[in-house]
Design a protein around this motif. Sequence first.
Motif, PDB file in Angstrom:
ATOM      1  N   ALA A  52      44.792  -5.415  33.254  1.00  0.00           N
ATOM      2  CA  ALA A  52      43.766  -5.965  32.459  1.00  0.00           C
ATOM      3  C   ALA A  52      44.395  -6.134  31.077  1.00  0.00           C
ATOM      4  N   TYR A  53      43.526  -5.823  29.965  1.00  0.00           N
ATOM      5  CA  TYR A  53      43.927  -6.259  28.490  1.00  0.00           C
ATOM      6  C   TYR A  53      42.889  -5.349  27.704  1.00  0.00           C
ATOM      7  N   TRP A  54      43.412  -4.948  26.361  1.00  0.00           N
ATOM      8  CA  TRP A  54      42.818  -4.287  25.314  1.00  0.00           C
ATOM      9  C   TRP A  54      41.846  -5.399  24.680  1.00  0.00           C
ATOM     10  N   PRO A  55      40.751  -5.307  24.448  1.00  0.00           N
ATOM     11  CA  PRO A  55      39.856  -6.253  23.977  1.00  0.00           C
ATOM     12  C   PRO A  55      40.172  -6.478  22.593  1.00  0.00           C
ATOM     13  N   ILE A  56      40.323  -7.662  22.007  1.00  0.00           N
ATOM     14  CA  ILE A  56      40.289  -7.941  20.590  1.00  0.00           C
ATOM     15  C   ILE A  56      39.475  -9.222  20.421  1.00  0.00           C
ATOM     16  N   LYS A  57      38.855  -9.286  19.224  1.00  0.00           N
ATOM     17  CA  LYS A  57      38.400 -10.419  18.540  1.00  0.00           C
ATOM     18  C   LYS A  57      37.064 -10.899  19.449  1.00  0.00           C
ATOM     19  N   GLY A  58      36.490  -9.890  19.658  1.00  0.00           N
ATOM     20  CA  GLY A  58      34.991  -9.964  20.310  1.00  0.00           C
ATOM     21  C   GLY A  58      35.145 -10.260  21.982  1.00  0.00           C
ATOM     22  N   GLU A  59      36.414 -10.051  22.382  1.00  0.00           N
ATOM     23  CA  GLU A  59      36.430 -10.272  23.918  1.00  0.00           C
ATOM     24  C   GLU A  59      35.436  -9.108  24.575  1.00  0.00           C
ATOM     25  N   PHE A  60      35.219  -9.579  25.922  1.00  0.00           N
ATOM     26  CA  PHE A  60      34.614  -8.809  26.647  1.00  0.00           C
ATOM     27  C   PHE A  60      35.802  -7.755  27.102  1.00  0.00           C
ATOM     28  N   ASP A  61      35.033  -6.491  27.160  1.00  0.00           N
ATOM     29  CA  ASP A  61      35.694  -5.077  27.418  1.00  0.00           C
ATOM     30  C   ASP A  61      35.820  -5.005  29.066  1.00  0.00           C
ATOM     31  N   PRO A  62      36.720  -5.129  29.728  1.00  0.00           N
ATOM     32  CA  PRO A  62      36.713  -4.931  31.082  1.00  0.00           C
ATOM     33  C   PRO A  62      36.769  -3.405  31.539  1.00  0.00           C
ATOM     34  N   LEU A  80      47.359  -1.886  31.339  1.00  0.00           N
ATOM     35  CA  LEU A  80      47.249  -2.700  30.160  1.00  0.00           C
ATOM     36  C   LEU A  80      48.748  -3.417  29.718  1.00  0.00           C
ATOM     37  N   PRO A  81      48.731  -4.413  29.077  1.00  0.00           N
ATOM     38  CA  PRO A  81      49.909  -5.161  29.008  1.00  0.00           C
ATOM     39  C   PRO A  81      50.617  -4.743  27.683  1.00  0.00           C
ATOM     40  N   VAL A  82      52.039  -4.910  27.945  1.00  0.00           N
ATOM     41  CA  VAL A  82      52.898  -4.643  26.919  1.00  0.00           C
ATOM     42  C   VAL A  82      53.677  -5.970  26.496  1.00  0.00           C
ATOM     43  N   LYS A  83      53.552  -6.409  25.372  1.00  0.00           N
ATOM     44  CA  LYS A  83      54.241  -7.736  25.183  1.00  0.00           C
ATOM     45  C   LYS A  83      55.686  -7.633  24.776  1.00  0.00           C
ATOM     46  N   HIS A  84      56.391  -8.315  25.335  1.00  0.00           N
ATOM     47  CA  HIS A  84      57.714  -8.424  25.005  1.00  0.00           C
ATOM     48  C   HIS A  84      58.308  -9.638  24.090  1.00  0.00           C
ATOM     49  N   LYS A  85      58.424  -9.374  22.839  1.00  0.00           N
ATOM     50  CA  LYS A  85      58.715 -10.394  22.048  1.00  0.00           C
ATOM     51  C   LYS A  85      60.014 -11.041  22.437  1.00  0.00           C
ATOM     52  N   TRP A  95      46.913   2.776  32.172  1.00  0.00           N
ATOM     53  CA  TRP A  95      45.994   3.214  31.324  1.00  0.00           C
ATOM     54  C   TRP A  95      44.826   4.125  31.924  1.00  0.00           C
ATOM     55  N   TYR A  96      44.350   5.153  31.144  1.00  0.00           N
ATOM     56  CA  TYR A  96      43.209   5.998  31.706  1.00  0.00           C
ATOM     57  C   TYR A  96      42.378   5.992  30.327  1.00  0.00           C
ATOM     58  N   PRO A  97      41.238   6.501  30.469  1.00  0.00           N
ATOM     59  CA  PRO A  97      40.710   7.026  29.470  1.00  0.00           C
ATOM     60  C   PRO A  97      41.181   8.166  28.742  1.00  0.00           C
ATOM     61  N   GLY A  98      41.484   8.133  27.355  1.00  0.00           N
ATOM     62  CA  GLY A  98      41.980   9.058  26.477  1.00  0.00           C
ATOM     63  C   GLY A  98      43.756   9.138  26.515  1.00  0.00           C
ATOM     64  N   CYS A  99      44.226   8.111  27.251  1.00  0.00           N
ATOM     65  CA  CYS A  99      45.912   8.097  27.351  1.00  0.00           C
ATOM     66  C   CYS A  99      46.199   7.764  26.000  1.00  0.00           C
ATOM     67  N   GLY A 107      50.079  -5.858  16.678  1.00  0.00           N
ATOM     68  CA  GLY A 107      49.128  -5.123  16.342  1.00  0.00           C
ATOM     69  C   GLY A 107      47.799  -4.853  17.275  1.00  0.00           C
ATOM     70  N   ILE A 108      48.313  -4.767  18.616  1.00  0.00           N
ATOM     71  CA  ILE A 108      47.349  -4.672  19.441  1.00  0.00           C
ATOM     72  C   ILE A 108      47.616  -3.460  20.339  1.00  0.00           C
ATOM     73  N   LEU A 109      46.578  -2.556  20.611  1.00  0.00           N
ATOM     74  CA  LEU A 109      46.723  -1.187  21.385  1.00  0.00           C
ATOM     75  C   LEU A 109      47.418  -1.297  22.610  1.00  0.00           C
ATOM     76  N   LYS A 110      48.253  -0.591  23.070  1.00  0.00           N
ATOM     77  CA  LYS A 110      48.931  -0.647  24.141  1.00  0.00           C
ATOM     78  C   LYS A 110      49.192   1.021  24.735  1.00  0.00           C
ATOM     79  N   PRO A 111      49.216   1.377  26.165  1.00  0.00           N
ATOM     80  CA  PRO A 111      49.651   2.638  26.458  1.00  0.00           C
ATOM     81  C   PRO A 111      50.941   3.205  25.887  1.00  0.00           C
TER      82      PRO A 111
END
Length: 191
Positions: A52-62, A80-85, A95-99, A107-111
């Motif tokens: 899935a994805y961590w919601p940013i900029k008003g995105e729907f939160d799945p 959740l994704p980890v972006k590799h530059k 990902w799980y709640p509280g991880c 600047g986007i949250l990732k596990p």
Amino acid sequence: MADAADSDPRRALREVLLELRTEMPDRMARSMRLQEVLRVWLLSRREQRIGAYWPIKGEFDPLPALYRWGEDHPERRIGLPVKHKDTGLLSYHVWYPGCPMEEDAFGILKPKDTEQFEPEMLLVPCLGYGAGGLRVGYGGGFVARTLRARQPELVTVGLAFSPAWVPGLNALTDEAPLDAILTDEGLAWGG
């Protein structure tokens, strides 16, 4: 000399769609309806590993719908994704709640320090969407590159608010259509 952002054929469209989404007065009500659409749609799916994805900029939160999908089913994985530059690709980490979470290079949250896994399905946010499963993203190309690199292919599902429909949207050269698009009004494309 024009820079790459000036030559982006969807730059102006992205700006309009982002403004539309952030100023949508009923975004919370639409989010609640899309939560229900996603939960019901997942009931008939066989996939056990969803990226899935961590919601940013008003995105729907799945994530609330996915948490409910995964609770009491230890075989199911949510990532959740980890972006590799360096490669321009995404990898998916449990990902799980509280991880534990941390910011990535963008600047986007990732596990933080959770297991990496290969998803069978990807849920992707849509700034906009069109006929035939076309998606408007932010233009970074991470999703498109990741999908091209995955074998076997994944089931791809876009999540959007229904007002983000773009009539006459054309595919970019490196763009593959999504398998399905879900909105607050239900299934907009695919199955």
